[in-house]
Design an enzyme around this catalytic site. Structure first.
Site, mmCIF file in Angstrom:
data_model
loop_
_atom_site.group_PDB
_atom_site.id
_atom_site.type_symbol
_atom_site.label_atom_id
_atom_site.label_comp_id
_atom_site.label_asym_id
_atom_site.label_seq_id
_atom_site.Cartn_x
_atom_site.Cartn_y
_atom_site.Cartn_z
ATOM 1 N N HIS A 127 0.803 -1.222 0.000
ATOM 2 C CA HIS A 127 0.000 0.000 0.000
ATOM 3 C C HIS A 127 0.841 1.279 0.000
ATOM 4 C CE1 HIS A 127 -3.477 -2.477 0.208
ATOM 5 N NE2 HIS A 127 -3.548 -2.635 1.508
ATOM 6 N N HIS B 154 -10.042 1.694 0.567
ATOM 7 C CA HIS B 154 -9.872 0.605 1.535
ATOM 8 C C HIS B 154 -10.925 0.627 2.656
ATOM 9 C CE1 HIS B 154 -7.685 -2.532 3.661
ATOM 10 N NE2 HIS B 154 -6.709 -2.514 2.784
ATOM 11 N N TYR C 26 -13.631 -0.728 5.091
ATOM 12 C CA TYR C 26 -14.022 -2.023 5.663
ATOM 13 C C TYR C 26 -15.531 -1.988 5.872
ATOM 14 C CZ TYR C 26 -9.181 -3.231 7.059
ATOM 15 O OH TYR C 26 -7.847 -3.540 7.087
ATOM 16 N N ASP D 295 -7.901 -13.126 0.913
ATOM 17 C CA ASP D 295 -7.091 -11.913 0.776
ATOM 18 C C ASP D 295 -6.424 -12.012 -0.592
ATOM 19 O OD1 ASP D 295 -5.647 -9.633 1.064
ATOM 20 O OD2 ASP D 295 -4.660 -10.197 2.943
ATOM 21 N N GLU E 218 -11.614 -4.070 -2.656
ATOM 22 C CA GLU E 218 -10.714 -3.047 -3.173
ATOM 23 C C GLU E 218 -10.541 -3.219 -4.679
ATOM 24 O OE1 GLU E 218 -7.051 -3.374 -0.551
ATOM 25 O OE2 GLU E 218 -8.417 -4.776 0.390
#
Ligand code: GLA
Length: 323
Positions: free
Chosen positions: A74, A148, A150, A220, A286
């Site tokens: 990131h 990003h 959540y 992920d 994302e």
């Protein structure tokens, strides 16, 4: 807010009109300045990972911070989630929003080229949050921008996301090694726990005996979106909470989406209202180019060159449905 271009809160009604905040985060700035796992932020200059913090561009090798095991994550130590953006609000008949700008210096976090980035958040009367990205550079640079947030469609702080029903419009994904760097393969999802072409509960297969799930400690991974044509808005994901009836649809011009099931949340973070964010109490969708693309010539290019304009758009659409 201007720090990290962070979306701090998203309040939506459930199927019976009860409003809740469906985005994880903090009540005030100090929380975000502490150990925030990118809650609500814009991530860049390169969203997700670059292997060993290294890439070669036009014959020159560049070195980035290795801030995630051996890899760069990131954008490095002080990515776009940790810088101050300038902001200009706007409003018209059917929408309102804010234009955020950031000038990333040549060499910042090891990346070449002075980069001008603009992110526009627009909220319209169709209950859509539109995120538009634009950028230009003075030297060739890798660039991959994402959002990003959540999500927890019960409302943040109200349990885990394992019962959320997810659909991903993707027939393939990019498998990773144990440090979450893509192997370079584009693998079909058919017959694996990564097949979300038919909607399935996030938790249904998440702890199954699968090497990829083991590497990710859950989901992920980057999914390769099925799309017709490049650069057009296409449906990427549809997330539904059977309890509240809230539905989130994600449409994007990007070729990929990282579905991260909040596996690294471990109850050490106290967020809004003192809520403890335990394992898998939020998930991220994302939209992005594929992780580590600068080191994989078979992936769509992430190199922005001087004179070219980076343009990308993602739409988060909110609705409800009684199940
Ligand atoms: C991305 C990464 C994850 C994790 C989160 C933040 O989704 O792929 O591995 O780093 O960001 O914790």
């Amino acid at each position: 807010m201007t720090y990290g271009a962070i979306v701090t809160s998203i309040r939506t009604p459930d199927a019976s009109g009860q409003v809740a905040d469906i985005a994880l985060g903090f009540d005030s700035l100090p929380g975000y300045l502490g150990a925030s796992p990118y809650f609500g932020a814009i991530v860049g200059r390169y969203a997700n990972r670059i292997a060993a913090g290294r890439f070669t561009l036009d014959g020159v090798e560049y070195h980035l911070a290795q801030n995630n095991g051996p890899n760069s994550l990131h954008g490095g130590v002080r990515g776009f989630d940790k810088v101050l953006w300038s902001a200009e609000p706007f409003e018209n008949d059917s929408a309102m929003g804010v234009k955020l700008r950031y000038e990333s210096a040549d060499g910042e976090e090891g990346y070449p080229g002075a980069l001008t980035v603009q992110v526009t958040y627009t909220l319209n009367e169709a209950n859509e949050l539109i995120v538009e990205y634009e950028a230009s550079t003075t030297k060739a640079t890798p660039l991959n921008l994402s959002q990003h947030t959540y999500w927890n469609l019960h409302g943040e702080g109200r349990g885990d996301i394992l019962d959320h029903v997810l659909q991903l419009n993707a027939s393939a994904f990019t498998p990773v090694d144990s440090t979450l760097i893509p192997t370079g393969k584009i693998a079909p999802v058919a017959g694996t726990p990564f097949d979300f072409r038919q909607s399935a509960a996030v938790g249904a297969r998440i702890d199954g005996p699968d090497e990829q799930l083991r590497f990710g400690r859950g989901y992920d991974h980057n999914w390769v979106l099925d799309r017709q044509g490049q650069g057009t808005l296409a449906l990427a994901a549809r997330l539904q909470d059977p309890q509240s009836g809230r539905v989130l649809e994600v449409r994007t011009t990007e070729p990929g989406i990282q579905f991260y099931s909040g596996n690294f949340l471990d109850g050490t973070i106290k967020g809004k209202g003192g809520h403890v964010y335990a394992h898998r109490t939020g998930l991220c969708l994302e939209t992005q180019h594929f992780p580590d693309s600068p080191n994989h010539s078979n992936f769509p290019s992430t190199i922005l060159r001087p004179g070219a304009r980076y343009q990308s758009r993602t739409v988060f659409a909110f609705s409800t449905r009684r199940s």
